[in-house]
Design a protein around this motif. Structure first.
Motif, PDB file in Angstrom:
ATOM      1  N   SER A   1       3.117   4.428  -1.094  1.00 25.10           N
ATOM      2  CA  SER A   1       3.108   4.985  -2.519  1.00 25.10           C
ATOM      3  C   SER A   1       4.857   5.988  -2.413  1.00 25.10           C
ATOM      4  O   SER A   1       5.700   5.453  -1.113  1.00 25.10           O
ATOM      5  CB  SER A   1       2.526   6.550  -2.293  1.00 25.10           C
ATOM      6  OG  SER A   1       2.468   6.807  -1.851  1.00 25.10           O
TER       7      SER A   1
ATOM      8  N   THR B   1       5.468   8.859  -3.362  1.00 23.64           N
ATOM      9  CA  THR B   1       5.406  10.315  -2.292  1.00 23.64           C
ATOM     10  C   THR B   1       4.979  10.399  -1.142  1.00 23.64           C
ATOM     11  O   THR B   1       4.931  11.991  -0.359  1.00 23.64           O
ATOM     12  CB  THR B   1       4.250  10.704  -2.887  1.00 23.64           C
ATOM     13  OG1 THR B   1       2.532  10.081  -2.326  1.00 23.64           O
ATOM     14  CG2 THR B   1       4.466  10.713  -4.691  1.00 23.64           C
ATOM     15  N   LYS B   2       5.512   8.971  -0.040  1.00 26.55           N
ATOM     16  CA  LYS B   2       5.703   9.628   1.253  1.00 26.55           C
ATOM     17  C   LYS B   2       6.431  10.468   2.085  1.00 26.55           C
ATOM     18  O   LYS B   2       7.366  11.005   1.285  1.00 26.55           O
ATOM     19  CB  LYS B   2       6.572   7.641   1.531  1.00 26.55           C
ATOM     20  CG  LYS B   2       5.988   8.151   3.229  1.00 26.55           C
ATOM     21  CD  LYS B   2       6.043   6.648   4.068  1.00 26.55           C
ATOM     22  CE  LYS B   2       7.009   6.356   5.959  1.00 26.55           C
ATOM     23  NZ  LYS B   2       7.164   5.468   6.197  1.00 26.55           N
TER      24      LYS B   2
ATOM     25  N   SER C   1       0.768  -1.623  -0.254  1.00 27.41           N
ATOM     26  CA  SER C   1       0.048  -0.311  -0.306  1.00 27.41           C
ATOM     27  C   SER C   1       0.576   1.503   0.024  1.00 27.41           C
ATOM     28  O   SER C   1      -0.232   2.443  -0.392  1.00 27.41           O
ATOM     29  CB  SER C   1      -1.150   0.058   1.017  1.00 27.41           C
ATOM     30  OG  SER C   1       0.018  -0.194   2.541  1.00 27.41           O
TER      31      SER C   1
END
Length: 410
Positions: A177, A179-180, A175
């Motif tokens: 991404s 862009t964390k 889950s």
């Protein structure tokens, strides 16, 4: 993107969180070590959101099985409460939230490895951080025969996009991404946040950083008072209600966090040599340390209190450096436990706008005597006696000055 194939390991127990790194480590271990991977998850109070579906994630990543071990009670009663007695605070600020959890996680991981007959353990710590030292020092003390695998020191992947691509190529669900913004670590005692705007020390943390505490300026305009009752340095009651360690910490986190208590923005010295910046939220810890210091001021004599302060500084360094499973830790905890024996009594703590302040204190072991300390007339202290004390106390200075006068006269 991977190390050369190694067939020396048959079964490895991985400290698994369900996040991006450990999700990638499961298939990587199978491919590069041709071994069975058993996932181990430590429940140290990080919350239901992080633990939800973690077993299914581990199996979907390729683990043969997943063990979730509840360590909250052990964490609170065998690590947090004993460490509180030492007064350990790293570099005068950090309440050791991450460091405190590592010993019991490593210990439980070794226990699972023994249970399933593994010949190796693995972790997802990077080669830049403190945790690799903490875990591997524990493994060395508890299971020197087990091989330790640290993928971050072996593989060539260095970024989140690379890890995500690695999982996508193998159809492993994740889950995470690309862009964390932040890297967080949560447990019963605290939550830490790194990354994002915090990587520049000139940037003030935005409110996105803080998750457990409200901004002090937005905290209630009315203070809240907590009566904390201690026995031998351990919290037993809050507002006259009995609390076990885990429940007490959870309650204090909630109550103190609502008043903005327990925030820390710190640049610290890592064990591996570099500086790092982290924002820590430890509401319960801030309250408990403040309360115990208030009780110590009432009960401990000066030399004992001075020694406890030195002990706290040394124990903080020991904990930070991952030396829990050492004889020195046992000696220091024994000393702290002895010092804490008279720490029984009630402390009133005021929570207001980010501050926890002791306002009242009492103890059957109090060394404070109004009969001696009063500015009014008393019958128990003859002030003339102070003259002899001062003369002896300053004797070395007097002798030195007399020698100097004699030399000047020649």
């Amino acid at each position: 993107m991977s190390a050369a194939k190694n067939t020396s390991v048959k079964k490895v127990v991985l400290a698994y969180s369900g996040g991006l790194d450990t999700s990638a480590i499961v298939p990587w271990l199978k491919e590069n070590y041709d071994c069975e991977v058993v996932a181990f998850v430590a429940d140290v109070g990080q919350g239901d959101d992080e633990l939800a579906g973690v077993e299914e994630k581990a199996i979907a990543s390729g683990a043969s099985s997943c063990y979730v071990v509840d360590l909250k009670d052990k964490f609170a009663s065998e690590v947090i409460y004993p460490t509180l007695k030492t007064g350990a605070i790293y570099e005068g600020q950090y309440l050791l939230g991450t460091a405190l959890a590592r010993p019991i996680i490593a210990e439980a991981q070794v226990a699972i490895a023994r249970q399933v007959g593994a010949d190796a353990v693995a972790h997802g710590c990077t080669g830049k951080g403190n945790d690799q030292v903490r875990f591997e020092s524990a493994f060395a003390a508890l299971a020197p025969d087990l091989k330790v695998i640290a993928p971050w020191r072996e593989w060539t992947m260095r970024s989140r996009p690379q890890l995500l691509a690695y999982l996508a190529e193998r159809n492993v669900p994740c889950s995470a991404s690309a862009t964390k913004i932040y890297s967080r670590d949560a447990n019963l005692w605290h939550i830490s946040t790194e990354g994002g705007e915090l990587e520049d020390p000139w940037n003030e943390p935005t409110e996105q950083v803080w998750t457990w505490t409200v901004a002090p300026e937005h905290a209630p305009n009315t203070p809240e008072y907590l009566k904390l009752t201690f026995a031998n340095g351990e919290l037993t009651h809050i507002n006259d209600t009995d609390y076990q360690p885990v429940d007490a910490i959870l309650h204090l986190n909630k109550v103190a966090g609502a008043h903005g208590v327990g925030r820390l923005d710190m640049v610290e010295n890592r064990l591996v040599g570099m500086k790092s910046r982290g924002c820590y939220e430890t509401p319960a810890g801030a309250v408990l340390y403040t309360a115990l210091q208030g009780l110590e001021s009432l009960v401990l004599d000066r030399t004992t209190q001075d020694y406890r302060i030195r002990l706290g500084n040394e124990f903080a360094q020991l904990m930070y450096d991952g030396r829990w499973f050492t004889p020195l830790k046992d000696v220091m905890l024994a000393a702290a436990t002895k010092i804490a024996e008279p720490l029984t009594g009630d402390i009133m703590v005021k929570l207001y706008k980010g501050q926890a302040t002791v306002t009242q204190k009492r103890s059957p072991n109090s060394l404070y005597s109004n009969a001696f300390a009063t500015f009014d007339e008393d019958e128990v202290y003859n002030q003339q006696h102070a003259e002899g004390f001062i003369r002896l106390y300053s004797l070395a200075s007097r002798i030195r000055a007399l020698h100097q006068q004699a030399d000047d006269a020649e």
